[in-house]
Each structure stands twice: as C-alpha cells, then as structure tokens.
Design an enzyme around this catalytic site. Structure first.
Site, short mmCIF file in Angstrom:
data_model
loop_
_atom_site.label_atom_id
_atom_site.label_comp_id
_atom_site.label_asym_id
_atom_site.label_seq_id
_atom_site.Cartn_x
_atom_site.Cartn_y
_atom_site.Cartn_z
N HIS A 1 6.60 7.75 8.69
CA HIS A 1 5.57 8.57 8.45
C HIS A 1 5.23 9.56 9.52
O HIS A 1 5.49 9.13 10.60
CB HIS A 1 4.13 7.95 7.81
CG HIS A 1 3.59 6.92 8.82
ND1 HIS A 1 4.03 5.78 9.16
CD2 HIS A 1 2.59 7.19 9.55
CE1 HIS A 1 3.11 5.13 10.07
NE2 HIS A 1 2.15 6.16 10.33
N TRP B 1 0.78 -1.13 -0.08
CA TRP B 1 0.06 -0.20 0.02
C TRP B 1 0.76 1.38 -0.01
O TRP B 1 0.67 2.12 -0.71
CB TRP B 1 -1.07 -0.17 1.20
CG TRP B 1 -1.56 1.27 1.37
CD1 TRP B 1 -2.89 1.67 0.71
CD2 TRP B 1 -1.18 2.30 2.43
NE1 TRP B 1 -3.19 2.89 1.37
CE2 TRP B 1 -2.04 3.22 2.49
CE3 TRP B 1 -0.36 2.35 3.38
CZ2 TRP B 1 -2.22 4.26 3.21
CZ3 TRP B 1 -0.31 3.35 4.16
CH2 TRP B 1 -1.28 4.39 4.41
#
Length: 324
Positions: free
Chosen positions: A264, A162
C-alpha cells in the site's frame, strides 16, 4: 496553486462539493455484513481495560487493550485507539464564545487556563479493533507489534481480512475515492483512518493494490514498475480532481517496515507531519521507482534501516538470530 489553507470539507459526507468521485461498484451498501454492528452509543459501555499499550501527550492519543463490555462483541478482546480530533477554523468563533475558562496561573503578561468546551466541540476520534474469539488480541499481539508511529500491526489473519474486505467491496466501498480495477496494475484509493476528512491540512489517503502477492518494499522489482507508476499517476490525478490538491503538494511514500503486509502507498499533504513520514521509515514512491529502474534487485539486496521499539517482537527475533 490551489488554496487549501484550512479549507473545510462537507461535514455530511466528508468531501468537498465538486467533481463526482468515481465510486467502486459492489454489492450492498459497502458495509461489512460479516461483523455484528454494535450500537455506537453503548459500544464502549463496560469496556474493561487490561493494558495501556501506548499513550502520547504529543500526538494526543492513547492505545488501550481490553475486552468489550456490551453488545454483540461482549467479552471479546479489542484494541481501542482514542485520539483528539484536530481544531477546525470554522468552529473557533463558537469555541471562544461557548467554552468555560478556568484560570490556572497568571504571572505578568503570561496566563494559563483550562478550557471546557461544549460536548460537540470536544470530540475524540475512536478506532475499535475487535478480534474474533478464534483469533484473540493477545495472540495477535504476540505475533505482531505496536508501531512507534501509533499503529498496531499483526502478521496474521486480522489485517489480511481487513484489506481483502476493502478490495472485495465487503466493507468501506462507500469510502473509496477512486479505483482502477486492473488485477495487475490496479488499486483502490480511500481515506486513511487518521484523517477525519473535515479539512485538507491533514489530508491522508491510502492506495491499496489489487495484487495480493506483494507484501512489502522488499518484494518489488522492475516488473512492478507499471503498478507503481500507475498508483503514482492516477492517485495524484484522483486527489487533484476530488480535493484540488496538486501533486506538488503531496508526499507519496511507502513504509518499511509496513504496519500490514499487503503493498500500500501513503498520500499525505506536505504540510501535515503524519506519523511515520520520517526518513527512518518512509520511502518516497518517486525514489522507489527510480531505484528500481536502475537496479531491479535494489530492494531485495540493499540494507534498509528502520526503527523498532524496545518491546517489539521483531527486535526479539533479530536478537535471537544473532543480528544484534
């Protein structure tokens, strides 16, 4: 200071009118061509519920493990996340005018009702995680965990693919708000799935770094300071340019434990109590930068405290290792 109170965004593209955003270049239309696309109108027809993983009356969401009942993914393991969409100020007048009220209780000055609004004002936000037959959801659940903040994480291929699809512009390229393509210090910035992009009160974006070797906060040292400082500076500038939200109104942080193991950074507006923004799990990016400037081994050596659910696979591993 910019006025962001209940400011609605353009409903067609999920953004405000204003400066052009810096779109990433890539092949095609930004959609993932590897995965078959089901007709949204019938995608959930025949969905077979196997387990309710979590439901929250406070957060108005539910996590369901089951099997797809129709379309190209029929019979495949999947996780559905259903969440009530937030109220929008610009729809209140229509809501009051067109909804049906049914009295439940009246006592002196107090009364309670059930409201039945028209369908277009009674939306659910749905995320569907469909697992390939070679990587069924049951296996991912055994290797991953259901986060207390309402996320589902796996340590295997599902999340890596993903993330890589985004970085390689195989998926969601049209959603990228900003990109710095530098392979060492660059990143992509795009809206988090939790944000419906209809108003700024719950603004939520994610910066995903291009480096693939950094899995979490634990991997960071002083050599990563240029990357972190770049994410902080350019991320804030891009949000200011695109949404007119200044850096003083942003909460910028990393999770530990993260919901997926590719570095992230979260950008949320201060007034929004996003899931996982509490001190037990969120580490402000500015604090992380300062700690690394003081000690390059800070996050590799210090004790980090984080919450785990009673059924968390990691908790069982820690118990087996004698840590509890």
């Amino acid at each position: 200071m910019a006025d962001t109170k209940k400011r609605s965004l353009d409903s067609d593209n999920g953004t405000e009118s204003g400066p052009e955003k810096k779109l990433a270049t890539g092949d095609g239309d930004g959609k993932d061509t590897k995965q078959p696309v089901a007709d949204p109108g019938s995608m959930l027809a025949g969905f077979q519920t196997e387990k309710i993983m979590r439901e929250s009356s406070r957060e108005k969401n539910i996590f369901i493990h089951g099997k797809m009942g129709s379309g190209p993914n029929e019979g495949q393991d999947a996780v559905l996340i259903l969440e009530k969409t937030p109220f929008r100020e610009d729809s209140l007048a229509e809501l009051f005018k067109t909804s049906e009220l049914k009295l439940q209780m009246r006592n002196d000055i107090y009364s309670t009702y059930h409201m039945h609004p028209p369908a277009h004002l009674n939306e659910y936000f749905v995320q569907a995680l469909v697992f390939e037959r070679r990587c069924p959801a049951s296996r991912s659940f055994s290797n991953g965990r259901h986060q207390g903040d309402g996320g589902v994480s796996g340590y295997g291929e599902a999340h890596q693919e993903w993330v890589y699809n985004i970085l390689e512009k195989k998926a969601e390229a049209d959603r990228i708000v900003f990109e710095d393509p530098d392979p060492q210090n660059g990143f992509v910035l795009l809206p988090d799935f939790k944000w419906d992009q209809k108003q700024l009160d719950d603004l939520y974006l994610i910066a995903i770094c291009h480096q693939r070797e950094i899995k979490s906060l634990r991997d960071l040292t002083q050599e990563h300071l240029p990357l972190l400082q770049n994410i902080q500076q350019q991320g804030q500038e891009a949000i200011m340019k695109r949404y007119s939200v200044p850096s003083c109104r942003l909460r910028v942080y990393l999770h530990y434990q993260p919901s997926y193991y590719h570095l992230h950074v979260h950008f949320t507006v201060l007034g929004y109590e996003a899931p996982g923004c509490g001190v037990e799990r969120a580490h402000l990016l500015s604090d992380v930068i300062q700690n690394l400037q003081t000690d390059t081994q800070h996050y590799r050596t210090r004790t980090l405290t984080y919450p785990l659910r009673a059924d968390d696979a990691l908790l069982h591993k820690l118990r087996e290792a004698g840590r509890f």
